[in-house]
Design a protein around this motif. Sequence first.
Motif, PDB file in Angstrom:
ATOM      1  N   ARG A  59     -12.519  -4.883  -1.821  1.00 50.15           N
ATOM      2  CA  ARG A  59     -11.170  -5.281  -1.431  1.00 50.15           C
ATOM      3  C   ARG A  59     -10.604  -4.262  -0.454  1.00 50.15           C
ATOM      4  O   ARG A  59     -10.901  -3.077  -0.538  1.00 50.15           O
ATOM      5  CB  ARG A  59     -10.246  -5.413  -2.636  1.00 50.15           C
ATOM      6  CG  ARG A  59      -9.987  -4.133  -3.395  1.00 50.15           C
ATOM      7  CD  ARG A  59      -9.217  -4.407  -4.677  1.00 50.15           C
ATOM      8  NE  ARG A  59      -8.880  -3.178  -5.376  1.00 50.15           N
ATOM      9  CZ  ARG A  59      -7.725  -2.541  -5.250  1.00 50.15           C
ATOM     10  NH1 ARG A  59      -6.802  -3.029  -4.436  1.00 50.15           N
ATOM     11  NH2 ARG A  59      -7.481  -1.433  -5.932  1.00 50.15           N
TER      12      ARG A  59
ATOM     13  N   SER B 108      -4.906  -0.555   1.532  1.00 47.00           N
ATOM     14  CA  SER B 108      -4.006  -0.065   2.579  1.00 47.00           C
ATOM     15  C   SER B 108      -3.456   1.295   2.149  1.00 47.00           C
ATOM     16  O   SER B 108      -2.719   1.395   1.173  1.00 47.00           O
ATOM     17  CB  SER B 108      -2.856  -1.054   2.802  1.00 47.00           C
ATOM     18  OG  SER B 108      -1.961  -0.548   3.773  1.00 47.00           O
TER      19      SER B 108
ATOM     20  N   TYR C 109       6.981   0.028  -8.654  1.00 43.31           N
ATOM     21  CA  TYR C 109       6.340  -1.242  -8.309  1.00 43.31           C
ATOM     22  C   TYR C 109       7.358  -2.367  -8.299  1.00 43.31           C
ATOM     23  O   TYR C 109       8.217  -2.465  -9.177  1.00 43.31           O
ATOM     24  CB  TYR C 109       5.230  -1.564  -9.313  1.00 43.31           C
ATOM     25  CG  TYR C 109       4.028  -0.661  -9.186  1.00 43.31           C
ATOM     26  CD1 TYR C 109       2.950  -1.013  -8.376  1.00 43.31           C
ATOM     27  CD2 TYR C 109       3.979   0.557  -9.867  1.00 43.31           C
ATOM     28  CE1 TYR C 109       1.857  -0.185  -8.248  1.00 43.31           C
ATOM     29  CE2 TYR C 109       2.884   1.397  -9.744  1.00 43.31           C
ATOM     30  CZ  TYR C 109       1.827   1.015  -8.938  1.00 43.31           C
ATOM     31  OH  TYR C 109       0.752   1.838  -8.812  1.00 43.31           O
TER      32      TYR C 109
ATOM     33  N   GLY D 137       7.098  -6.323  -8.292  1.00 45.20           N
ATOM     34  CA  GLY D 137       6.127  -7.402  -8.429  1.00 45.20           C
ATOM     35  C   GLY D 137       4.731  -6.829  -8.613  1.00 45.20           C
ATOM     36  O   GLY D 137       4.533  -5.729  -9.100  1.00 45.20           O
ATOM     37  N   GLY D 138       3.726  -7.579  -8.192  1.00 40.83           N
ATOM     38  CA  GLY D 138       2.355  -7.133  -8.364  1.00 40.83           C
ATOM     39  C   GLY D 138       1.706  -6.594  -7.107  1.00 40.83           C
ATOM     40  O   GLY D 138       0.588  -6.094  -7.157  1.00 40.83           O
ATOM     41  N   LYS D 139       2.400  -6.699  -5.957  1.00 45.23           N
ATOM     42  CA  LYS D 139       1.768  -6.329  -4.700  1.00 45.23           C
ATOM     43  C   LYS D 139       2.492  -5.222  -3.942  1.00 45.23           C
ATOM     44  O   LYS D 139       1.922  -4.637  -3.031  1.00 45.23           O
ATOM     45  CB  LYS D 139       1.664  -7.564  -3.788  1.00 45.23           C
ATOM     46  CG  LYS D 139       0.789  -8.677  -4.352  1.00 45.23           C
ATOM     47  CD  LYS D 139       0.701  -9.842  -3.382  1.00 45.23           C
ATOM     48  CE  LYS D 139      -0.191 -10.954  -3.922  1.00 45.23           C
ATOM     49  NZ  LYS D 139      -0.275 -12.104  -2.992  1.00 45.23           N
ATOM     50  N   ARG D 140       3.728  -4.934  -4.303  1.00 37.08           N
ATOM     51  CA  ARG D 140       4.542  -3.986  -3.538  1.00 37.08           C
ATOM     52  C   ARG D 140       4.796  -2.736  -4.366  1.00 37.08           C
ATOM     53  O   ARG D 140       5.256  -2.814  -5.494  1.00 37.08           O
ATOM     54  CB  ARG D 140       5.859  -4.634  -3.153  1.00 37.08           C
ATOM     55  CG  ARG D 140       6.841  -3.743  -2.415  1.00 37.08           C
ATOM     56  CD  ARG D 140       6.322  -3.340  -1.059  1.00 37.08           C
ATOM     57  NE  ARG D 140       7.345  -2.682  -0.264  1.00 37.08           N
ATOM     58  CZ  ARG D 140       7.103  -2.007   0.846  1.00 37.08           C
ATOM     59  NH1 ARG D 140       5.861  -1.921   1.297  1.00 37.08           N
ATOM     60  NH2 ARG D 140       8.082  -1.442   1.518  1.00 37.08           N
TER      61      ARG D 140
END
Length: 221
Positions: free
Chosen positions: A48, A51, A142, A144-147
């Motif tokens: 994966r 970043s 954090y 949510g789950g992505k930020r």
Amino acid sequence: MDRRLHALLLNAAIFAGACWAPTAARAEDAVGAPAETPQVVEPRVARRDVSVPAIDTENFEAGLFIGTVSIEDFGSSFLYGGRFAYHFTEDVFAEASIGSAKAGTTSYEDLSGSAQLLTNSQRQYSYYDLALGWNALPGEVYFGGKRAMPSAVYLTLAVGSTRFGGDDHFTVTPGAGLRLLVTDWLAAHLDARDQMFNSDLLGKDKLTQNLQLSLGLTAFF
């Protein structure tokens, strides 16, 4: 007699050679056969993309803040100001700040209706100080789950001067705050501080506690 003995020995030699040849061939095959190569299992792991945050390495930080300050005996007032910081290391920094507010009225003034303890200019509450700060709890927040945003809970201790009631007061200010790196150069702050100084505005000298809560934005450069 010699011929018979000679023939017997010849037959025995022929028979022994016939028996030894297959055994030697099997032994040679066992020794000379190459060892089997072990099978290598290739792991099938889904890669994966990661970043890496490109956080600026600049050590200077400057910005503005707004909030509220509870001036003891004079109620809560709108507060605004600015700050300038220099980060010595990832954990230690120094910060200079200034702020201003306008005090309200005391309960005595509200009840009397006409008595004014201070003039309008004397109600101006302004300060400046220099603080030493420590990033006590660096981490991430954090959303949510992505930020995720890099963050730090920090402690500060400042000394400075507060002008209020027409006098300048030596002020000691402990505080704590939360810093969030919104981008690689922009940070949001939530700060709570207690500006402590001696005052005799109401006829008795006492240590006043002036609690301050503010939100701010700063930029690294």
